[in-house]
Design a protein around this motif. Structure first.
Motif, PDB file in Angstrom:
ATOM      1  N   CYS A 136      50.886  29.579 -15.563  1.00 12.36           N
ATOM      2  CA  CYS A 136      51.264  30.748 -14.785  1.00 12.36           C
ATOM      3  C   CYS A 136      52.119  30.357 -13.576  1.00 12.36           C
ATOM      4  O   CYS A 136      53.122  29.660 -13.713  1.00 12.36           O
ATOM      5  CB  CYS A 136      49.989  31.499 -14.393  1.00 12.36           C
ATOM      6  N   THR A 163      56.264  35.488 -16.096  1.00 15.98           N
ATOM      7  CA  THR A 163      57.607  36.002 -16.353  1.00 15.98           C
ATOM      8  C   THR A 163      58.051  37.003 -15.287  1.00 15.98           C
ATOM      9  O   THR A 163      57.238  37.559 -14.542  1.00 15.98           O
ATOM     10  CB  THR A 163      57.652  36.702 -17.718  1.00 15.98           C
ATOM     11  N   SER A 165      59.091  39.958 -15.908  1.00 13.20           N
ATOM     12  CA  SER A 165      58.548  41.275 -16.255  1.00 13.20           C
ATOM     13  C   SER A 165      57.075  41.380 -15.885  1.00 13.20           C
ATOM     14  O   SER A 165      56.599  42.466 -15.493  1.00 13.20           O
ATOM     15  CB  SER A 165      58.749  41.563 -17.749  1.00 13.20           C
ATOM     16  N   GLU A 166      56.338  40.285 -15.971  1.00  8.38           N
ATOM     17  CA  GLU A 166      54.937  40.306 -15.542  1.00  8.38           C
ATOM     18  C   GLU A 166      54.856  40.449 -14.015  1.00  8.38           C
ATOM     19  O   GLU A 166      53.973  41.138 -13.496  1.00  8.38           O
ATOM     20  CB  GLU A 166      54.224  39.038 -16.023  1.00  8.38           C
ATOM     21  N   ALA A 169      55.379  43.939 -13.261  1.00  8.53           N
ATOM     22  CA  ALA A 169      54.218  44.738 -13.650  1.00  8.53           C
ATOM     23  C   ALA A 169      53.126  44.724 -12.584  1.00  8.53           C
ATOM     24  O   ALA A 169      52.411  45.721 -12.418  1.00  8.53           O
ATOM     25  CB  ALA A 169      53.657  44.237 -14.978  1.00  8.53           C
ATOM     26  N   LYS A 193      59.277  32.494 -23.570  1.00  8.26           N
ATOM     27  CA  LYS A 193      58.143  33.345 -23.195  1.00  8.26           C
ATOM     28  C   LYS A 193      57.685  34.152 -24.394  1.00  8.26           C
ATOM     29  O   LYS A 193      58.440  34.423 -25.327  1.00  8.26           O
ATOM     30  CB  LYS A 193      58.523  34.286 -22.054  1.00  8.26           C
ATOM     31  N   ASP A 195      55.109  37.684 -25.460  1.00 11.90           N
ATOM     32  CA  ASP A 195      54.924  39.041 -24.942  1.00 11.90           C
ATOM     33  C   ASP A 195      54.156  38.972 -23.632  1.00 11.90           C
ATOM     34  O   ASP A 195      53.346  38.062 -23.410  1.00 11.90           O
ATOM     35  CB  ASP A 195      54.141  39.892 -25.954  1.00 11.90           C
ATOM     36  N   ASP A 196      54.409  39.929 -22.753  1.00 11.12           N
ATOM     37  CA  ASP A 196      53.663  39.983 -21.496  1.00 11.12           C
ATOM     38  C   ASP A 196      52.167  39.987 -21.781  1.00 11.12           C
ATOM     39  O   ASP A 196      51.696  40.710 -22.672  1.00 11.12           O
ATOM     40  CB  ASP A 196      54.036  41.235 -20.708  1.00 11.12           C
ATOM     41  N   TRP A 197      51.437  39.158 -21.027  1.00  8.58           N
ATOM     42  CA  TRP A 197      49.973  39.070 -21.069  1.00  8.58           C
ATOM     43  C   TRP A 197      49.445  38.491 -22.377  1.00  8.58           C
ATOM     44  O   TRP A 197      48.270  38.623 -22.677  1.00  8.58           O
ATOM     45  CB  TRP A 197      49.335  40.435 -20.764  1.00  8.58           C
ATOM     46  N   GLN A 211      51.934  30.571 -19.935  1.00 12.93           N
ATOM     47  CA  GLN A 211      52.665  31.693 -19.345  1.00 12.93           C
ATOM     48  C   GLN A 211      51.896  32.451 -18.275  1.00 12.93           C
ATOM     49  O   GLN A 211      52.483  32.893 -17.286  1.00 12.93           O
ATOM     50  CB  GLN A 211      53.082  32.655 -20.464  1.00 12.93           C
ATOM     51  N   ASN A 212      50.600  32.637 -18.442  1.00 15.74           N
ATOM     52  CA  ASN A 212      49.861  33.585 -17.607  1.00 15.74           C
ATOM     53  C   ASN A 212      48.368  33.246 -17.657  1.00 15.74           C
ATOM     54  O   ASN A 212      47.973  32.280 -18.317  1.00 15.74           O
ATOM     55  CB  ASN A 212      50.118  35.007 -18.116  1.00 15.74           C
TER      56      ASN A 212
END
Length: 231
Positions: A136, A163, A165-166, A169, A193, A195-197, A211-212
């Motif tokens: 992250c 990201t 976009s995250e 968000a 990356k 998809d988000d989350w 990523q997260n």
């Protein structure tokens, strides 16, 4: 496989920009890897940029963000003790450790990147081909690190991170000092990356990036797997 010695490096920064709110480490990104390592038989040492108490992001302690790992961590006196009085990042000998790992949270955006002492640690592990895991916002520790020839450490490497976009968000794109995805691209990283989350981890040589928060355990597990491959 021998019992591994793992060095976890955290932020000491607890102010969320100029918002007046607190930040720090996102507890899942510490707790998940902590137990992934511990349950594999590893010994763990947690250090921070300034030493002392590791700040936890208050939002990550809210009920809706708790996982099996965070619940276990908060009931574990031994685990809690490890974040009460940490050494500084420059007070440990990298030669004593097999894995280097950086959890995230927004705090790292202010003190892990462009940090010469952090950079020296990363360079020491890389020169000995030891696994380096980051997840992250912890991936910001790579910002400003250089190879021996003066090129950016991430140039030409496949990496991921929290990201743009995250960041949008969670409403903090205008609060953080820069967008991490952009910063990595600016230093020549081959940015990837999911998809988000989603749980998304990239491996490139001895470097593992997640990523997260959803990727924290997978990133830690991959560094453990790398120790058997590299050795």
């Amino acid at each position: 496989m021998k019992n591994l010695n793992v060095l976890i490096v955290t932020t000491s920064h607890d102010q969320l920009g100029n918002t007046g709110e607190k930040t720090g480490v996102w507890i899942e990104e510490l707790a998940g890897p902590y137990y992934e390592f511990k349950d594999s038989g590893a010994s763990l040492t947690i250090v921070s940029t300034k030493g002392g108490v590791v700040p936890l992001d208050p939002k990550s302690e809210l009920p809706e963000w708790q996982t099996e790992f965070t619940k276990r961590f908060f009931k574990d006196d031994e685990a809690l003790e490890t974040i009460k009085n940490t050494k500084r990042v420059d007070e440990v000998d990298p030669a004593e450790f097999d894995i280097l790992f950086f959890p995230g949270g927004h705090g790292p955006m202010w003190d892990l990147g462009d940090n010469p002492k952090v950079a020296q640690l990363i360079q020491a592990f890389d020169q000995n081909d030891r696994p380096i895991g980051l997840v992250c916002h912890g991936v910001v520790a790579l910002k400003g690190v250089q190879n021996g020839n003066g090129t950016p450490f991430v140039k030409g490497k496949r990496v991921t991170s929290f990201t743009n976009s995250e960041e949008d968000a969670v409403g903090l794109s205008d609060v953080v000092p820069f967008l991490l995805e952009d910063a990595l691209k600016d230093e020549g990283a081959i940015y990837r990356k999911g998809d988000d989350w989603s749980d998304f981890v990239i491996e490139d040589g001895n470097l593992v990036t997640g990523q997260n928060p959803q990727s924290s355990v997978s990133a830690a597990r991959k560094t453990i797997e790398l120790t058997t491959i590299i050795s």
